[in-house]
Design a protein around this motif. Structure first.
Motif, PDB file in Angstrom:
ATOM      1  N   SER A  75       0.820  -1.217   0.000  1.00  0.00           N
ATOM      2  CA  SER A  75       0.000   0.000   0.000  1.00  0.00           C
ATOM      3  C   SER A  75       0.849   1.261   0.000  1.00  0.00           C
ATOM      4  N   GLU A  76       1.937   1.243   0.750  1.00  0.00           N
ATOM      5  CA  GLU A  76       2.779   2.439   0.821  1.00  0.00           C
ATOM      6  C   GLU A  76       3.346   2.779  -0.548  1.00  0.00           C
ATOM      7  N   ARG A  77       3.805   1.764  -1.269  1.00  0.00           N
ATOM      8  CA  ARG A  77       4.320   1.994  -2.615  1.00  0.00           C
ATOM      9  C   ARG A  77       3.201   2.483  -3.542  1.00  0.00           C
ATOM     10  N   SER A  78       1.998   1.953  -3.369  1.00  0.00           N
ATOM     11  CA  SER A  78       0.875   2.397  -4.193  1.00  0.00           C
ATOM     12  C   SER A  78       0.587   3.875  -3.972  1.00  0.00           C
ATOM     13  N   ARG A  79       0.692   4.335  -2.712  1.00  0.00           N
ATOM     14  CA  ARG A  79       0.480   5.760  -2.437  1.00  0.00           C
ATOM     15  C   ARG A  79       1.505   6.617  -3.177  1.00  0.00           C
ATOM     16  N   VAL A  80       2.750   6.167  -3.163  1.00  0.00           N
ATOM     17  CA  VAL A  80       3.806   6.905  -3.865  1.00  0.00           C
ATOM     18  C   VAL A  80       3.531   6.927  -5.365  1.00  0.00           C
ATOM     19  N   MET A  81       3.083   5.799  -5.902  1.00  0.00           N
ATOM     20  CA  MET A  81       2.794   5.718  -7.339  1.00  0.00           C
ATOM     21  C   MET A  81       1.702   6.702  -7.736  1.00  0.00           C
ATOM     22  N   VAL A  82       0.657   6.801  -6.928  1.00  0.00           N
ATOM     23  CA  VAL A  82      -0.425   7.739  -7.242  1.00  0.00           C
ATOM     24  C   VAL A  82       0.060   9.184  -7.088  1.00  0.00           C
ATOM     25  N   ALA A  83       0.835   9.440  -6.062  1.00  0.00           N
ATOM     26  CA  ALA A  83       1.325  10.807  -5.836  1.00  0.00           C
ATOM     27  C   ALA A  83       2.241  11.276  -6.953  1.00  0.00           C
ATOM     28  N   ASP A  84       3.104  10.381  -7.478  1.00  0.00           N
ATOM     29  CA  ASP A  84       4.048  10.819  -8.523  1.00  0.00           C
ATOM     30  C   ASP A  84       3.501  10.622  -9.931  1.00  0.00           C
ATOM     31  N   GLY A  85       2.284  10.092 -10.036  1.00  0.00           N
ATOM     32  CA  GLY A  85       1.643   9.977 -11.337  1.00  0.00           C
ATOM     33  C   GLY A  85       1.950   8.703 -12.096  1.00  0.00           C
ATOM     34  N   SER A  86       2.699   7.774 -11.513  1.00  0.00           N
ATOM     35  CA  SER A  86       2.963   6.505 -12.195  1.00  0.00           C
ATOM     36  C   SER A  86       1.778   5.554 -12.086  1.00  0.00           C
ATOM     37  N   ALA A  87       0.806   5.890 -11.242  1.00  0.00           N
ATOM     38  CA  ALA A  87      -0.502   5.242 -11.213  1.00  0.00           C
ATOM     39  C   ALA A  87      -1.526   6.341 -10.955  1.00  0.00           C
TER      40      ALA A  87
END
Length: 305
Positions: free
Chosen positions: A95-107
């Motif tokens: 989940s933590e990595r998913s949050r980073v992905m959404v924040a940086d636009g990679s998801a």
């Protein structure tokens, strides 16, 4: 003539403003990505590629794939809100990595607790998909000292030793509110179960399972809930939307429209019940923590499958 033309232009502008987001979103040649933890990815990807919509209906009782549940809710919320872009799952380790992905636009979009979304300028927050107080957990202890069928519920947790994972922010907050005799943090879920098995702790908070005894088991250690008592989670869950997603504001508006429709239709409630996140068998159990705001139980009717 000029007055008639002016009225026509004004009316056209209003209609474009009212319906613009839907038409713009429908014409975009892009997909919306949804990060899914590795353990759940294969099932969610299989459903995303399946032309049969049955896997996205939350119709199977006892399904514990929460990622698939969240994917299904978002899939329908986008459609109900007027977004026709396909929703594609992408793998993420946690989940933590998913949050980073959404924040940086990679998801693009993921589900999360409100406190993980607020004060983050890189993301937007939708309307709640899970209301504060709607989700409940049990106080789980070792089956050797805790008989679910005993019929005598504990009054509180003040004489019990609790264990949880400090990084589970919401669970830790609820555990502290229960004011147990002691509270220790374990590094992993396995360690948490082991500490209870070794009698170094008496209970932790876990989701109720669909098993006959509602028990949960790891490495041969089986924990069952203390009978008659539960806690409510005093926080809401939403979809976190990346600001880098094209038309992010319009997509949030569309998802919000979809969420309202899905809750009114009972679809979200069905997903929560059939996934096991809400266990109707404990509906009459006493809630030990009363810190959460009330929610509208009239909106929680479960529709037939």
């Amino acid at each position: 003539m000029r007055q008639t033309l002016a009225v026509f232009i004004l009316a056209t502008s209003i209609m474009s403003f009212a319906h613009g987001p839907e038409s713009v979103l429908a014409s975009e040649n892009q997909v919306i990505t949804f990060p899914v933890r590795d353990a759940d990815f294969a099932a969610v990807q299989s459903c995303a590629l399946d032309e049969n919509p049955a896997c996205r209906q939350c119709a199977n009782h006892g399904s514990s794939n929460i990622s698939l549940m969240n994917y299904s809710i978002l899939h329908h919320a986008l459609q109900k809100g007027g977004v026709t872009m396909p929703l594609r799952p992408v793998p993420s380790p946690n989940s933590e990595r998913s949050r980073v992905m959404v924040a940086d636009g990679s998801a693009d979009i993921k589900s999360d607790w409100a406190f993980n979304i607020e004060n983050n300028d890189a993301v937007l927050k939708t309307a709640p998909i899970i209301l504060a107080g709607e989700l409940e957990k049990g106080l789980y202890g070792h089956r050797g000292i805790n008989d679910l069928s005993a019929g005598s519920a504990i009054k509180d947790a003040k004489d019990l030793r609790g264990v949880s994972i400090r990084n589970w922010r919401l669970d830790w907050q609820v555990m502290e509110d229960l004011t147990p005799k002691s509270l220790i943090s374990a590094p992993t879920v396995k360690q948490m179960f082991a500490l209870i098995d070794l009698r170094r702790a008496d209970f932790t908070l876990l989701e109720f399972s669909s098993e006959p005894d509602m028990g949960r088991e790891i490495d041969g250690i089986r924990l069952v809930p203390f009978a008659g008592v539960k806690v409510s989670l005093p926080e809401s869950q939403h979809f976190m939307v990346s600001r880098k997603l094209p038309h992010a504001d319009e997509i949030v508006d569309a998802v919000n429209r979809g969420i309202k429709i899905l809750r009114d239709e009972g679809f979200i409630r069905r997903c929560l019940v059939n996934s096991g996140m809400i266990n109707q068998r404990v509906e009459g159990w006493r809630t030990l923590n009363q810190t959460m705001p009330p929610f509208d139980k009239a909106s929680l009717t479960v529709p037939s499958n």
